[in-house]
Design a protein around this motif. Structure first.
Motif, PDB file in Angstrom:
ATOM      1  N   SER A   1      -2.134   2.590  26.146  1.00 27.04           N
ATOM      2  CA  SER A   1      -1.921   2.201  25.423  1.00 27.04           C
ATOM      3  C   SER A   1      -0.788   2.512  24.764  1.00 27.04           C
ATOM      4  O   SER A   1      -0.185   3.327  25.470  1.00 27.04           O
ATOM      5  CB  SER A   1      -2.981   3.113  23.999  1.00 27.04           C
ATOM      6  OG  SER A   1      -3.182   4.824  24.657  1.00 27.04           O
TER       7      SER A   1
ATOM      8  N   GLN B   1      -7.778  10.662  33.113  1.00 28.30           N
ATOM      9  CA  GLN B   1      -6.853   9.589  33.664  1.00 28.30           C
ATOM     10  C   GLN B   1      -4.785  10.295  33.593  1.00 28.30           C
ATOM     11  O   GLN B   1      -4.933  10.001  35.372  1.00 28.30           O
ATOM     12  CB  GLN B   1      -6.331   8.678  33.008  1.00 28.30           C
ATOM     13  CG  GLN B   1      -8.114   8.075  32.867  1.00 28.30           C
ATOM     14  CD  GLN B   1      -8.469   6.834  33.365  1.00 28.30           C
ATOM     15  OE1 GLN B   1      -7.539   7.461  35.189  1.00 28.30           O
ATOM     16  NE2 GLN B   1      -9.086   6.205  32.963  1.00 28.30           N
TER      17      GLN B   1
ATOM     18  N   ASP C   1      -7.185   2.019  29.414  1.00 28.59           N
ATOM     19  CA  ASP C   1      -7.325   2.404  28.711  1.00 28.59           C
ATOM     20  C   ASP C   1      -5.910   3.381  28.604  1.00 28.59           C
ATOM     21  O   ASP C   1      -5.642   4.705  26.918  1.00 28.59           O
ATOM     22  CB  ASP C   1      -8.723   3.502  28.313  1.00 28.59           C
ATOM     23  CG  ASP C   1     -10.456   2.922  28.295  1.00 28.59           C
ATOM     24  OD1 ASP C   1      -9.866   2.290  26.822  1.00 28.59           O
ATOM     25  OD2 ASP C   1     -10.574   3.409  28.335  1.00 28.59           O
TER      26      ASP C   1
ATOM     27  N   GLN D   1      -1.804  -1.615  33.190  1.00 26.80           N
ATOM     28  CA  GLN D   1      -2.812  -2.371  31.620  1.00 26.80           C
ATOM     29  C   GLN D   1      -4.142  -3.239  32.348  1.00 26.80           C
ATOM     30  O   GLN D   1      -5.344  -2.942  31.746  1.00 26.80           O
ATOM     31  CB  GLN D   1      -1.653  -3.934  30.977  1.00 26.80           C
ATOM     32  CG  GLN D   1      -2.642  -3.536  29.760  1.00 26.80           C
ATOM     33  CD  GLN D   1      -1.297  -4.638  29.007  1.00 26.80           C
ATOM     34  OE1 GLN D   1      -0.661  -5.367  29.962  1.00 26.80           O
ATOM     35  NE2 GLN D   1      -1.520  -4.049  27.483  1.00 26.80           N
TER      36      GLN D   1
ATOM     37  N   GLY E   1     -11.024  10.551  29.750  1.00 24.11           N
ATOM     38  CA  GLY E   1     -10.442  10.111  28.531  1.00 24.11           C
ATOM     39  C   GLY E   1      -9.185  10.241  28.532  1.00 24.11           C
ATOM     40  O   GLY E   1      -9.071   9.785  30.410  1.00 24.11           O
ATOM     41  N   THR E   2      -8.368   9.901  28.466  1.00 24.31           N
ATOM     42  CA  THR E   2      -6.752   9.365  28.376  1.00 24.31           C
ATOM     43  C   THR E   2      -6.300  10.301  29.572  1.00 24.31           C
ATOM     44  O   THR E   2      -5.258  10.696  30.332  1.00 24.31           O
ATOM     45  CB  THR E   2      -6.342   9.248  27.113  1.00 24.31           C
ATOM     46  OG1 THR E   2      -6.413   9.476  26.488  1.00 24.31           O
ATOM     47  CG2 THR E   2      -6.364   7.649  26.670  1.00 24.31           C
TER      48      THR E   2
END
Length: 324
Positions: A152, A196, A149, A144, A192-193
């Motif tokens: 979440s 990642q 991001d 975190q 974006g996620t």
């Protein structure tokens, strides 16, 4: 039996599970994708689907939760499916799963759907061993802080994977992730996620192999993926990461195309093309592992679980786009 015959039989069994779920719960079938994803659990684990056993389990979950619990709604279905696949006696596993949940709500998580997802992720690896809960919590807090991001609520299912795969040096993992992320951006992957998550999967490989060697193989995967007009879109990023764990990726992709061809004969799978591709790859990976006498890698299981939990987290069955 020839490989093509095996793939046909596996696909037929998958469709049989999907149709059984649709028929049993027509009032919950506002969105076909939830049952599509749930049926893939049984294919991945190569477990036969018993509709009566599943129905008893989901009813048990419903009865054991209060009126205000999210597990009295459609969200109990993916959890019932996962527990059914993970345990010989899934009803007995419910108490252990709830104990994990109770442990987690004492930490940085609040009560609710996303924490049920985190608990199921943990339970997949550790079952009734609660000793890893502090490490699980510490990893969540570390991620975190490092990748706000990524952490979440939609990405809770990822955390147990990285505790399990990276029990050691967190700083080394961050270095691997950053290197992988840079390499992926150079290949025009979208920020974006999803990228990642793909970076995490790549980082697992970079623990055991040279970065250049990994990305040479990754580029081969991309070329084979695109050879028959499968686009590289964020929805598929996790699949590319999973394929990076196997040297036989070309066979897996070829098998997945055969499965996808069979699924596309069904109108609902033509409508949800992205899901059909996702499911085809999952089934092909499971078939490949079985043919080689190997067990599914934890990354594959986690990807499958993350898909199911995205359905669980959705407020209207699986109406939100599954991004893992």
């Amino acid at each position: 039996m020839e490989t093509q015959d095996q793939l046909t039989d596996i696909t037929k069994q998958y469709l049989h599970t999907y149709e059984a779920l649709k028929k049993k719960y027509p009032w919950h079938h506002s969105d076909a994708r939830m049952f599509m994803l749930m049926a893939s659990m049984y294919s991945l684990h190569q477990k036969s689907f018993d509709i009566e056993q599943f129905d008893y389990l989901q009813q048990t979950i419903k009865k054991k939760n209060s009126w205000f619990s999210p597990l009295r709604s459609h969200q109990r279905f993916p959890i019932a499916g996962m527990l059914d696949c993970l345990a010989e006696n899934p009803e007995d596993s419910w108490s252990g799963f709830k104990q994990v949940y109770s442990q987690l709500v004492k930490g940085p998580w609040g009560r609710g759907t996303s924490t049920y997802a985190a608990a199921l992720s943990y339970y997949t690896f550790f079952r009734d061993d609660f000793s890893a809960v502090p490490a699980f919590t510490a990893w969540y807090e570390f991620l975190q802080g490092s990748f706000p991001d990524l952490t979440s609520t939609d990405y809770y299912p990822l955390h147990a994977l990285y505790i399990y795969q990276f029990p050691g040096n967190k700083e080394q993992m961050i270095e691997h992730m950053n290197n992988a992320h840079h390499q992926l951006l150079q290949r025009d992957f979208k920020k974006g996620t999803q990228i990642q998550y793909l970076s995490f999967l790549a980082a697992l490989n970079l623990e055991s192999m040279n970065e250049n060697a990994y990305f040479e193989r990754f580029d081969e995967i991309l070329r084979h993926w695109e050879s028959e007009q499968w686009h590289v879109r964020p929805f598929y990023y996790s699949l590319l990461g999973v394929l990076g764990f196997t040297a036989s990726f070309s066979s897996v992709i070829d098998d997945a195309r055969s499965i996808h061809f069979l699924l596309a004969e069904q109108s609902e799978f033509r409508r949800f093309q992205h899901f059909a591709v996702h499911i085809s790859i999952q089934i092909a990976v499971a078939h490949n592992a079985s043919a080689q006498g190997a067990s599914l890698s934890s990354s594959v299981v986690d990807t499958q679980r993350a898909v199911a939990l995205q359905a669980l987290n959705s407020s209207t069955s699986a109406s939100a786009a599954i991004t893992l």
